[in-house]
Design a protein around this motif. Structure first.
Motif, short mmCIF file in Angstrom:
data_model
loop_
_atom_site.label_atom_id
_atom_site.label_comp_id
_atom_site.label_asym_id
_atom_site.label_seq_id
_atom_site.Cartn_x
_atom_site.Cartn_y
_atom_site.Cartn_z
N SER A 94 76.89 -45.01 -18.47
CA SER A 94 76.50 -46.37 -18.47
C SER A 94 75.06 -46.48 -18.04
N LEU A 95 74.69 -45.57 -17.19
CA LEU A 95 73.18 -45.21 -16.77
C LEU A 95 72.24 -45.08 -18.06
N THR A 106 72.26 -54.54 -18.48
CA THR A 106 70.71 -54.46 -18.69
C THR A 106 70.29 -55.55 -19.30
N GLY A 139 72.05 -48.06 -19.87
CA GLY A 139 71.17 -49.08 -19.26
C GLY A 139 69.45 -48.66 -19.59
N VAL A 183 70.41 -51.94 -11.80
CA VAL A 183 71.43 -51.57 -12.52
C VAL A 183 72.30 -50.38 -12.03
N SER A 184 71.43 -49.22 -11.49
CA SER A 184 72.18 -48.32 -10.80
C SER A 184 72.77 -48.41 -9.70
N GLY A 188 76.63 -50.69 -19.31
CA GLY A 188 75.25 -50.27 -19.10
C GLY A 188 74.41 -51.25 -19.79
#
Length: 257
Positions: free
Chosen positions: A161-162, A66, A165, A86-87, A62
């Protein structure tokens, strides 16, 4: 005859053996008295022992996605779309597939090596002689555990991972916590989560069945154990990509993309 000779190749023989092994799994799993204690143990080893590797990889994934995406979006004046982009990328494709590949490497090779060593040392034969069903105890528990744990690991990988990000978005920018998560979730719909989670179930099943097949039918000797572990990773990784392609096509036909 020429066509039959062409079809009689190691690839199609292997595919047929795996299909027969899979059909035996469904026959055995429908019979009563499952080894639930062993299933819990395998879920612990497959899930908990793999979580650290999956979590670190997801966080870096993530963060890197980003950081690398930001310059391009800034160039087009769309930096505000970074959390949304990204999401969607992580939820739909990147996080589930990367998690499955990590599990194919760690879980597939581990199961292949473990069952292969048991076959070489004749422990499986000893279980058959003692009246224990080695297929139900060794194979079914591991396949079910991988089928259950890979979707869970994938869900955790998406969340981690979010978060990575979010940190990546703030390295060269200033995005508040609430704004980032609002933009990340507002573009996600029901059709983003369901195909991603459903295909991870098939990923986990494929990883478990291939690892068990390779180990259960390992050749004699230490060389056979190493070959079982290696080929389990290769075949499981290939099946992950094939199943992902099928899942994308099915989701497109159903209008979920």
């Amino acid at each position: 005859m020429a066509l039959l000779n062409k079809l009689n190749t190691p690839f199609f023989q292997e595919a047929g053996e795996i299909a027969r092994f899979t059909s035996r799994f469904f026959r055995e799993v429908s019979k009563p008295r499952q080894e639930w204690e062993e299933f819990v143990n395998q879920s612990y080893f497959i899930g908990y022992k793999t979580f650290t590797l999956v979590g670190i990889t997801a966080f870096i994934m993530g963060l890197v996605l980003t950081i690398q995406s930001r310059p391009t979006l800034v160039e087009f004046g769309a930096a505000s779309m970074l959390p949304s982009m990204v999401s969607v990328s992580l939820v739909r494709e990147i996080a589930p597939v990367i998690t499955a590949l990590i599990c194919a490497g760690k879980i597939g090779s581990g199961i292949g090596a473990e069952l292969g060593s048991m076959r070489v040392t004749e422990q499986i034969d000893a279980m058959e002689v003692s009246g224990t069903n080695p297929f139900k105890y060794l194979v079914i528990t591991r396949v079910l555990a991988s089928t259950v744990m890979v979707p869970i690991l994938s869900s955790l990988a998406i969340a981690i991972s979010l978060y990575g990000g979010y940190l990546g978005a703030n390295l060269k920018g200033d995005v508040s916590w609430s704004l980032y998560w609002y933009q990340a979730y507002k573009v996600l719909i029901f059709g983003d989560f369901v195909p991603a989670m459903v295909k991870t179930i098939f990923f986990g099943f494929a990883i478990g069945i291939v690892g068990c097949y390779k180990g259960y039918h390992s050749q004699k000797g230490t060389e056979g154990v190493g070959r079982s572990a290696t080929t389990a990773v290769i075949v499981a990784s290939l099946l992950v990509f094939i199943l992902d392609l099928i899942a994308v096509q099915v989701a497109d036909v159903l209008g979920l993309t």
